[in-house]
Write a protein that holds these residues in place. Structure first.
Motif, PDB file in Angstrom:
ATOM      1  N   ALA A 167      -6.125   5.951  -1.453  1.00 32.58           N
ATOM      2  CA  ALA A 167      -6.875   6.864  -0.586  1.00 32.58           C
ATOM      3  C   ALA A 167      -8.370   6.587  -0.662  1.00 32.58           C
ATOM      4  O   ALA A 167      -9.074   6.546   0.356  1.00 32.58           O
ATOM      5  CB  ALA A 167      -6.577   8.314  -0.981  1.00 32.58           C
ATOM      6  N   ALA A 168      -8.879   6.387  -1.884  1.00 30.84           N
ATOM      7  CA  ALA A 168     -10.303   6.100  -2.054  1.00 30.84           C
ATOM      8  C   ALA A 168     -10.666   4.744  -1.461  1.00 30.84           C
ATOM      9  O   ALA A 168     -11.714   4.584  -0.825  1.00 30.84           O
ATOM     10  CB  ALA A 168     -10.669   6.154  -3.539  1.00 30.84           C
ATOM     11  N   LEU A 169      -9.803   3.759  -1.657  1.00 26.55           N
ATOM     12  CA  LEU A 169     -10.048   2.426  -1.105  1.00 26.55           C
ATOM     13  C   LEU A 169     -10.064   2.470   0.421  1.00 26.55           C
ATOM     14  O   LEU A 169     -10.937   1.874   1.070  1.00 26.55           O
ATOM     15  CB  LEU A 169      -8.964   1.461  -1.583  1.00 26.55           C
ATOM     16  N   THR A 170      -9.107   3.183   0.988  1.00 23.28           N
ATOM     17  CA  THR A 170      -9.027   3.294   2.448  1.00 23.28           C
ATOM     18  C   THR A 170     -10.285   3.923   3.016  1.00 23.28           C
ATOM     19  O   THR A 170     -10.856   3.440   4.004  1.00 23.28           O
ATOM     20  CB  THR A 170      -7.792   4.128   2.838  1.00 23.28           C
ATOM     21  N   GLU A 171     -10.753   4.985   2.390  1.00 19.35           N
ATOM     22  CA  GLU A 171     -11.963   5.649   2.880  1.00 19.35           C
ATOM     23  C   GLU A 171     -13.172   4.736   2.766  1.00 19.35           C
ATOM     24  O   GLU A 171     -13.998   4.658   3.676  1.00 19.35           O
ATOM     25  CB  GLU A 171     -12.199   6.938   2.103  1.00 19.35           C
ATOM     26  N   ALA A 192      -3.546  -1.969   3.007  1.00 16.99           N
ATOM     27  CA  ALA A 192      -3.390  -3.425   3.091  1.00 16.99           C
ATOM     28  C   ALA A 192      -4.031  -3.964   4.363  1.00 16.99           C
ATOM     29  O   ALA A 192      -4.724  -4.994   4.339  1.00 16.99           O
ATOM     30  CB  ALA A 192      -1.907  -3.791   3.032  1.00 16.99           C
ATOM     31  N   TRP A 193      -3.812  -3.280   5.480  1.00 15.33           N
ATOM     32  CA  TRP A 193      -4.408  -3.707   6.753  1.00 15.33           C
ATOM     33  C   TRP A 193      -5.929  -3.693   6.672  1.00 15.33           C
ATOM     34  O   TRP A 193      -6.597  -4.662   7.061  1.00 15.33           O
ATOM     35  CB  TRP A 193      -3.930  -2.787   7.873  1.00 15.33           C
ATOM     36  N   LEU A 194      -6.494  -2.598   6.147  1.00 22.65           N
ATOM     37  CA  LEU A 194      -7.947  -2.489   6.041  1.00 22.65           C
ATOM     38  C   LEU A 194      -8.530  -3.594   5.161  1.00 22.65           C
ATOM     39  O   LEU A 194      -9.633  -4.091   5.427  1.00 22.65           O
ATOM     40  CB  LEU A 194      -8.331  -1.125   5.470  1.00 22.65           C
ATOM     41  N   ALA A 195      -7.783  -3.970   4.118  1.00 24.62           N
ATOM     42  CA  ALA A 195      -8.263  -5.006   3.208  1.00 24.62           C
ATOM     43  C   ALA A 195      -8.027  -6.415   3.745  1.00 24.62           C
ATOM     44  O   ALA A 195      -8.354  -7.398   3.079  1.00 24.62           O
ATOM     45  CB  ALA A 195      -7.588  -4.849   1.843  1.00 24.62           C
ATOM     46  N   GLY A 196      -7.453  -6.507   4.937  1.00 24.84           N
ATOM     47  CA  GLY A 196      -7.198  -7.816   5.525  1.00 24.84           C
ATOM     48  C   GLY A 196      -6.057  -8.548   4.870  1.00 24.84           C
ATOM     49  O   GLY A 196      -6.003  -9.777   4.869  1.00 24.84           O
ATOM     50  N   ARG A 197      -5.101  -7.773   4.312  1.00 30.75           N
ATOM     51  CA  ARG A 197      -3.931  -8.348   3.670  1.00 30.75           C
ATOM     52  C   ARG A 197      -2.698  -8.155   4.543  1.00 30.75           C
ATOM     53  O   ARG A 197      -2.727  -7.355   5.486  1.00 30.75           O
ATOM     54  CB  ARG A 197      -3.699  -7.678   2.313  1.00 30.75           C
ATOM     55  N   PRO A 198      -1.616  -8.869   4.264  1.00 28.92           N
ATOM     56  CA  PRO A 198      -0.385  -8.710   5.046  1.00 28.92           C
ATOM     57  C   PRO A 198       0.100  -7.259   5.042  1.00 28.92           C
ATOM     58  O   PRO A 198       0.012  -6.562   4.034  1.00 28.92           O
ATOM     59  CB  PRO A 198       0.604  -9.635   4.328  1.00 28.92           C
ATOM     60  N   HIS A 199       0.638  -6.835   6.184  1.00 28.60           N
ATOM     61  CA  HIS A 199       1.083  -5.451   6.349  1.00 28.60           C
ATOM     62  C   HIS A 199       2.198  -5.434   7.383  1.00 28.60           C
ATOM     63  O   HIS A 199       2.511  -6.462   7.992  1.00 28.60           O
ATOM     64  CB  HIS A 199      -0.084  -4.569   6.805  1.00 28.60           C
TER      65      HIS A 199
END
Length: 211
Positions: A167-171, A192-199
């Motif tokens: 939650a904190a990472l997403t925000e 994962a999507w926000l971090a540019g990782r596979p999702h």
């Protein structure tokens, strides 16, 4: 949870969680396992483990700065950071595990010794941001948790990371990417999507890797 409600205690716990996931994932890797590709393009697992171990050493420099007021940057130069990553493939499996374990332990012990006043002292990140020492455990939590997934060993996914961390990472990433809204889906997949990782999110635009 937002960054406004993220606490120092939270971040320290998440950093420990991420470290445990990494150590478990590398516990049984042999030379071939470390030489295998990670989920980060162009990086083997040995590159990634060296990066995380060197990150702990670098954060120890900032803890020293906070504790003593003696300026000590994370890395002496960009070349030093690059050299730390490149060192990975030159080390044996046991040497990589020892570096990862030892650097994480030293960082945790150094953080334990900070007093209330020292936690408030400002230091500079590798990107030149001035932050209080209270941000250092969060910086470590991001490295250990996200890269535990990137390692591609032990079956670790974003779903294995603590809910509060996600939650904190997403925000944080949403704000840094200046996104007004987020796609619908499970929190681990959105993170994962926000971090540019596979999702597995449908119809979500692709983002460049973060971190």
């Amino acid at each position: 949870m937002t960054t406004a409600t993220r606490t120092l205690t939270d971040a320290r716990a998440w950093a420990r969680d991420g470290t445990d996931l990494l150590l478990d994932a590398v516990a049984d890797l042999d030379e071939e396992g470390f030489s295998a590709p990670s989920r980060l393009p162009g990086w083997t697992r040995s590159h990634l483990v060296a990066h995380v171990a060197a990150n702990a050493d670098a954060l120890c420099n900032l803890v020293h700065w906070a504790a003593t007021d003696e300026e000590r940057p994370m890395y002496a130069s960009p070349e030093e950071r690059t050299a730390g990553i490149a060192k990975g493939p030159t080390l044996s499996a046991d040497e990589l595990r020892s570096w990862l374990t030892g650097s994480a332990r030293r960082l945790a012990e150094d953080l334990d010794r900070l007093n209330h006043e020292q936690w408030q002292h400002e230091v500079l990140t590798a990107q030149g941001r001035a932050v209080p020492a209270t941000e250092l455990p969060w910086m470590r939590a991001r490295e250990t948790c996200v890269h535990a997934v990137d390692l591609g060993a032990g079956g670790v996914t974003f779903a294995d990371l603590p809910h509060g961390f996600l939650a904190a990472l997403t925000e944080e990433i949403r704000a840094k990417r200046a996104l007004d809204g987020l796609p619908e889906g499970p929190l681990p997949e959105v993170a994962a999507w926000l971090a540019g990782r596979p999702h597995v999110l449908a119809d979500a635009s692709e983002l460049d890797p973060w971190l």
